[in-house]
Motif scaffolding. Structure first.
Motif, PDB file in Angstrom:
ATOM      1  N   SER A 128       0.835  -1.194   0.000  1.00  0.00           N
ATOM      2  CA  SER A 128       0.000   0.000   0.000  1.00  0.00           C
ATOM      3  C   SER A 128       0.871   1.245   0.000  1.00  0.00           C
ATOM      4  O   SER A 128       2.072   1.192   0.265  1.00  0.00           O
ATOM      5  N   HIS A 129       0.264   2.373  -0.307  1.00  0.00           N
ATOM      6  CA  HIS A 129       0.983   3.638  -0.360  1.00  0.00           C
ATOM      7  C   HIS A 129       0.998   4.321   1.009  1.00  0.00           C
ATOM      8  O   HIS A 129       0.006   4.263   1.753  1.00  0.00           O
ATOM      9  N   THR A 130       2.108   4.974   1.285  1.00  0.00           N
ATOM     10  CA  THR A 130       2.210   5.834   2.458  1.00  0.00           C
ATOM     11  C   THR A 130       2.654   7.200   1.982  1.00  0.00           C
ATOM     12  O   THR A 130       3.712   7.332   1.352  1.00  0.00           O
ATOM     13  N   LEU A 131       1.844   8.211   2.241  1.00  0.00           N
ATOM     14  CA  LEU A 131       2.122   9.563   1.794  1.00  0.00           C
ATOM     15  C   LEU A 131       2.713  10.391   2.935  1.00  0.00           C
ATOM     16  O   LEU A 131       2.616  10.011   4.105  1.00  0.00           O
ATOM     17  N   VAL A 132       3.292  11.527   2.587  1.00  0.00           N
ATOM     18  CA  VAL A 132       3.862  12.395   3.623  1.00  0.00           C
ATOM     19  C   VAL A 132       2.777  12.945   4.545  1.00  0.00           C
ATOM     20  O   VAL A 132       3.076  13.359   5.667  1.00  0.00           O
ATOM     21  N   ASP A 133       1.549  12.976   4.089  1.00  0.00           N
ATOM     22  CA  ASP A 133       0.405  13.276   4.944  1.00  0.00           C
ATOM     23  C   ASP A 133      -0.432  12.011   5.006  1.00  0.00           C
ATOM     24  O   ASP A 133      -1.014  11.580   4.004  1.00  0.00           O
ATOM     25  N   ALA A 134      -0.490  11.395   6.164  1.00  0.00           N
ATOM     26  CA  ALA A 134      -1.153  10.100   6.312  1.00  0.00           C
ATOM     27  C   ALA A 134      -2.660  10.180   6.188  1.00  0.00           C
ATOM     28  O   ALA A 134      -3.337   9.148   6.247  1.00  0.00           O
ATOM     29  N   ASP A 137      21.842   8.929   6.258  1.00  0.00           N
ATOM     30  CA  ASP A 137      22.647   7.703   6.131  1.00  0.00           C
ATOM     31  C   ASP A 137      22.944   7.484   4.651  1.00  0.00           C
ATOM     32  O   ASP A 137      22.312   6.669   3.989  1.00  0.00           O
ATOM     33  N   ALA A 138      23.920   8.233   4.155  1.00  0.00           N
ATOM     34  CA  ALA A 138      24.208   8.233   2.720  1.00  0.00           C
ATOM     35  C   ALA A 138      24.548   6.833   2.223  1.00  0.00           C
ATOM     36  O   ALA A 138      25.329   6.105   2.846  1.00  0.00           O
ATOM     37  N   GLY A 139      23.946   6.468   1.101  1.00  0.00           N
ATOM     38  CA  GLY A 139      24.216   5.187   0.473  1.00  0.00           C
ATOM     39  C   GLY A 139      23.323   4.061   0.931  1.00  0.00           C
ATOM     40  O   GLY A 139      23.293   2.996   0.302  1.00  0.00           O
ATOM     41  N   ALA A 140      22.590   4.242   2.016  1.00  0.00           N
ATOM     42  CA  ALA A 140      21.666   3.222   2.507  1.00  0.00           C
ATOM     43  C   ALA A 140      20.256   3.529   2.022  1.00  0.00           C
ATOM     44  O   ALA A 140      19.935   4.660   1.661  1.00  0.00           O
ATOM     45  N   ARG A 141      19.397   2.513   2.013  1.00  0.00           N
ATOM     46  CA  ARG A 141      17.973   2.733   1.762  1.00  0.00           C
ATOM     47  C   ARG A 141      17.333   3.095   3.099  1.00  0.00           C
ATOM     48  O   ARG A 141      17.435   2.348   4.066  1.00  0.00           O
ATOM     49  N   LYS A 142      16.679   4.226   3.110  1.00  0.00           N
ATOM     50  CA  LYS A 142      16.186   4.805   4.363  1.00  0.00           C
ATOM     51  C   LYS A 142      14.662   4.824   4.396  1.00  0.00           C
ATOM     52  O   LYS A 142      14.015   5.003   3.365  1.00  0.00           O
ATOM     53  N   ALA A 143      14.130   4.658   5.594  1.00  0.00           N
ATOM     54  CA  ALA A 143      12.684   4.730   5.791  1.00  0.00           C
ATOM     55  C   ALA A 143      12.404   5.516   7.065  1.00  0.00           C
ATOM     56  O   ALA A 143      13.099   5.343   8.069  1.00  0.00           O
ATOM     57  N   ALA A 144      11.388   6.376   7.000  1.00  0.00           N
ATOM     58  CA  ALA A 144      10.974   7.139   8.182  1.00  0.00           C
ATOM     59  C   ALA A 144       9.466   7.311   8.151  1.00  0.00           C
ATOM     60  O   ALA A 144       8.874   7.564   7.094  1.00  0.00           O
ATOM     61  N   CYS A 145       8.855   7.178   9.304  1.00  0.00           N
ATOM     62  CA  CYS A 145       7.396   7.251   9.413  1.00  0.00           C
ATOM     63  C   CYS A 145       6.895   8.665   9.139  1.00  0.00           C
ATOM     64  O   CYS A 145       7.596   9.654   9.417  1.00  0.00           O
ATOM     65  N   PRO A 146       5.664   8.789   8.617  1.00  0.00           N
ATOM     66  CA  PRO A 146       5.079  10.122   8.440  1.00  0.00           C
ATOM     67  C   PRO A 146       5.040  10.872   9.762  1.00  0.00           C
ATOM     68  O   PRO A 146       4.911  10.266  10.835  1.00  0.00           O
ATOM     69  N   MET A 184       2.390   1.473   6.016  1.00  0.00           N
ATOM     70  CA  MET A 184       3.524   0.647   5.639  1.00  0.00           C
ATOM     71  C   MET A 184       4.687   1.503   5.138  1.00  0.00           C
ATOM     72  O   MET A 184       4.477   2.515   4.466  1.00  0.00           O
ATOM     73  N   LEU A 185       5.912   1.064   5.448  1.00  0.00           N
ATOM     74  CA  LEU A 185       7.112   1.609   4.827  1.00  0.00           C
ATOM     75  C   LEU A 185       7.740   0.525   3.970  1.00  0.00           C
ATOM     76  O   LEU A 185       7.946  -0.604   4.438  1.00  0.00           O
ATOM     77  N   SER A 186       8.032   0.842   2.713  1.00  0.00           N
ATOM     78  CA  SER A 186       8.641  -0.124   1.805  1.00  0.00           C
ATOM     79  C   SER A 186       9.928   0.443   1.233  1.00  0.00           C
ATOM     80  O   SER A 186       9.920   1.491   0.583  1.00  0.00           O
ATOM     81  N   THR A 187      11.034  -0.260   1.474  1.00  0.00           N
ATOM     82  CA  THR A 187      12.317   0.125   0.881  1.00  0.00           C
ATOM     83  C   THR A 187      12.691  -0.851  -0.236  1.00  0.00           C
ATOM     84  O   THR A 187      13.872  -1.056  -0.522  1.00  0.00           O
ATOM     85  N   LEU A 190       6.341  -0.755   9.732  1.00  0.00           N
ATOM     86  CA  LEU A 190       4.966  -0.373  10.032  1.00  0.00           C
ATOM     87  C   LEU A 190       4.983   0.813  10.985  1.00  0.00           C
ATOM     88  O   LEU A 190       5.725   0.822  11.974  1.00  0.00           O
ATOM     89  N   CYS A 191       4.170   1.810  10.677  1.00  0.00           N
ATOM     90  CA  CYS A 191       4.074   3.030  11.487  1.00  0.00           C
ATOM     91  C   CYS A 191       2.662   3.173  12.043  1.00  0.00           C
ATOM     92  O   CYS A 191       1.688   2.724  11.426  1.00  0.00           O
ATOM     93  N   THR A 192       2.546   3.833  13.193  1.00  0.00           N
ATOM     94  CA  THR A 192       1.234   4.074  13.776  1.00  0.00           C
ATOM     95  C   THR A 192       1.274   5.291  14.696  1.00  0.00           C
ATOM     96  O   THR A 192       2.338   5.738  15.122  1.00  0.00           O
ATOM     97  N   ASP A 193       0.078   5.799  14.998  1.00  0.00           N
ATOM     98  CA  ASP A 193      -0.084   6.793  16.059  1.00  0.00           C
ATOM     99  C   ASP A 193      -1.025   6.266  17.135  1.00  0.00           C
ATOM    100  O   ASP A 193      -1.519   7.024  17.970  1.00  0.00           O
ATOM    101  N   ALA A 194      -1.274   4.949  17.123  1.00  0.00           N
ATOM    102  CA  ALA A 194      -2.257   4.344  18.017  1.00  0.00           C
ATOM    103  C   ALA A 194      -1.927   4.619  19.477  1.00  0.00           C
ATOM    104  O   ALA A 194      -0.775   4.557  19.893  1.00  0.00           O
ATOM    105  N   ASP A 195      -2.962   4.961  20.223  1.00  0.00           N
ATOM    106  CA  ASP A 195      -2.942   5.080  21.682  1.00  0.00           C
ATOM    107  C   ASP A 195      -2.197   6.295  22.211  1.00  0.00           C
ATOM    108  O   ASP A 195      -2.322   6.626  23.382  1.00  0.00           O
TER     109      ASP A 195
END
Length: 646
Positions: A308-314, A490-499, A469-472, A515-520
């Motif tokens: 699934s897609h994850t946008l900069v605005d969830a 982290d130059a040269g690495a595949r990076k992932a960060a939650c919205p 979801m985050l997909s690298t 996987l990212c969440t704001d639950a609870d």
């Protein structure tokens, strides 16, 4: 019988100011200069809004779970129709000046249909009578770049638009719709101004242009209408499908990867043009050869279940799909060449149709998944002259499904010429007289009235936990604007960060997915924007070995995981942010190098399909990643340090 609906009205002064603002929206330098409509023309267009009333909703729109909501958090159901024409009508052969060579004998001249037959004010008043609140407004990339004025005859009923290019006519239509209270969703329907949707050079977003040019055009269009209040969405591309030689795909990372292209365009729209917009991503409409015995079918939204897609605005993602009775899950809709023995949707029983709709699209609305989003059926329709009993039954069945499921929808098409396109909701003859679904003699009227008047959910929609979801797989997945502002961490690495506003909750062992969440807890992050890149064990306290024998990248005290990076499978770094308050709490080690280790409720769904997954509970936050580089072991994440939320 005709459907009565309350009108929407803006004051003439308010409409004029809105239209003047729309007309002066700047264009960006990468595009050729395109003049905006002069004030006089815009003021003329504003007269189209004088029969409208104050809109009962407030832009912009966003999402909460499966619902679209307005700026006040109230449910906004997309009750829409497609006003086509600006995407082109030429069938692709013969003299382009001969209407007979255009779809249904209707030469749109590259602008919305009907402007030669009825004033904008009449058209908008008729749209209000239908009960719709949203217009999906197709366009072609060719329309954006066209410099010749439309023929005077193409706007005969709207002489204030004479001498305008197709884009300038589109400007006036967008402004008038917004001023009249309609939500407007821009739809990139075609590359070239040819009728869609076969083997026509418009199969993919990049069939007749590069992906970069396509994304540039989207940034241009989103910027152009950024100051028009009720332009609320960008529908990225229509019916992505196979050409003669190749299929589109969902996630392979090549030049035909629709998943990646949509992610790119969405990102550029939200970060470079207009962060207010909903991003509408349609599933893949067709793959394979429509020949019995060969693989073929309509993937629609089925790939979203695992990617699934994850946008900069969830809260801006909407998925969409198209359903017509004469097509089917594996039927191209053709007769003769290209026809197979697969069932069409109209051949299905009501129960079978409902199952197909659930499986191919509406499962996406299931709550608490990484893919949860509103589903908009942005095209469906039937002909007023259709005497086929199966087609008529299908139309009743699908509108009943929309009613029963409180679904968002858009009928195709909204406007047509009398005697030419009997699929149109409203048809106009050369003198501007209207006929169509508002007439009691139209067999579609009963089902349409039921769809438009049945009770649906209204009022405030409560906020729900976000799972993304985050997909690298093939590129970075840094979906945090705050993280992006700090540069390449982290130059040269595949990076992932939650919205922004969410935290890392889970990881796959070998896939590089998260996987990212704001639950609870909502947004845990402190306001100062600080972050820490962890590449060693310096923050593991003495006596705090929570994964003995494994390398541990642990966040500093009071911080939590918002991202990670990998080189191949191997963990490269952990990205941590300080909490906005005290983040203590007991901790536990969640191992997942030999099997799944996830909460019993499986919130978030299968975010790393085919991989072992580890996940903290909804009342926890992740504070560390453990992995090994032992010979014979996989170097991906093997354990998470999960701590209790305060």
């Amino acid at each position: 019988m005709p459907i009565a609906r309350p009108s929407l009205r803006l004051t003439v002064t308010g409409a004029a100011l809105l239209l003047l603002t729309a007309g002066t929206t700047p264009v960006f330098a990468a595009q050729p200069s395109r003049p905006s409509l002069p004030a006089a023309s815009l003021l003329s267009a504003s007269r189209a809004a004088t029969a409208a009333d104050t809109a009962s909703w407030t832009a912009p729109l966003s999402t909460r779970g499966r619902y679209v909501v307005d700026a006040d958090g109230n449910r906004f159901r997309l009750k829409a129709a497609n006003w086509d024409g600006a995407q082109g009508s030429y069938n692709g052969s013969g003299d382009v000046a001969d209407p007979a060579n255009h779809h249904a004998g209707q030469d749109s001249h590259g602008i919305p249909l009907g402007l030669d037959r009825a004033p904008l004010s009449q058209l908008l008043a008729d749209f209000h009578q239908l009960g719709i609140n949203t217009v999906r407004l197709p366009f072609s990339n060719e329309m954006i770049h066209a410099t010749a004025a439309v023929p005077d005859g193409a706007v005969a009923a709207n002489p204030q638009l004479r001498g305008r290019t197709p884009l300038e006519v589109y400007d006036a239509v967008v402004a008038a719709l917004s001023a009249s209270g309609f939500a407007v969703i821009l739809n990139n329907h075609t590359n070239t101004s040819r009728w869609c949707c076969g083997i026509d050079g418009n199969e993919r977003w990049n069939s007749s242009q590069s992906t970069a040019q396509w994304a540039d055009d989207w940034v241009f269009m989103a910027r152009r209408y950024a100051s028009v209040p009720r332009v609320v969405g960008a529908d990225l591309y229509n019916e992505v499908r196979r050409d003669i030689l190749d299929d589109p795909n969902w996630g392979l990372g090549d030049a035909h990867d629709w998943y990646a292209a949509a992610q790119l365009a969405a990102d550029r729209i939200l970060t470079e043009a207009d962060p207010r917009l909903l991003i509408v991503i349609e599933g893949i409409n067709w793959t394979g050869l429509p020949v019995d015995g060969f693989p073929h079918g309509r993937p629609t939204l089925t790939p979203v279940r695992t990617l699934s897609h994850t946008l900069v605005d969830a809260h801006k993602l909407v998925y969409s799909a198209h359903f017509y009775g004469y097509t089917g899950p594996n039927h191209s809709g053709a007769t003769g060449i290209g026809e197979t023995h697969d069932p069409r949707y109209q051949d299905m029983t009501r129960a079978e149709l409902n199952t197909a709709l659930d499986d191919e699209a509406f499962y996406v609305e299931q709550s608490g998944q990484h893919y949860t989003a509103p589903v908009w059926v942005s095209e469906f329709g039937a002909g007023a002259g259709d005497t086929n009993a199966a087609a008529r039954t299908w139309f009743t069945n699908i509108t009943d499904y929309f009613t029963d499921h409180d679904a968002d929808f858009a009928y195709w098409p909204l406007v047509g010429f009398e005697g030419h396109d009997d699929w149109a909701l409203l048809r106009y003859d050369s003198a501007g007289h209207r006929s169509g679904i508002l007439d009691s003699a139209d067999w579609r009227a009963t089902a349409w009235q039921h769809l438009m008047t049945a009770p649906d959910r209204t009022g405030p929609v409560a906020a729900v936990p976000v799972w993304r979801m985050l997909s690298t797989d093939h590129a970075d997945a840094v979906e945090s604007l705050r993280v992006r502002s700090t540069g390449d961490w982290d130059a040269g690495a595949r990076k992932a960060a939650c919205p922004d506003g969410t935290r890392l909750a889970g990881l796959g062992h070998t896939s590089g997915r998260g996987l990212c969440t704001d639950a609870d807890a909502g947004d845990l992050r402190a306001a100062d924007g600080a972050q820490t890149v962890v590449t060693d064990e310096r923050y593991v306290p003495s006596g705090g070995d929570w994964a003995s024998g494994y390398t541990k990248y642990q966040c500093p005290s009071g911080a939590f995981l918002i991202g990670y990076s990998v080189r191949g499978e191997r963990v490269s770094a952990a990205l941590c942010a300080p909490g906005r308050g005290s983040l203590g709490g007991g901790g536990r080690t969640v191992w997942f190098d030999r099997s799944d280790n996830r909460p019993a409720d499986a919130s978030g769904g299968d975010f790393a399909y085919g991989d072992y997954k580890g996940q903290c509970g909804v009342h926890e936050y992740a504070a560390g990643i453990a992995f090994t580089t032992r010979l014979g072991s996989r170097p991906g994440p093997a354990a998470l340090l999960c701590r209790t939320l305060p």
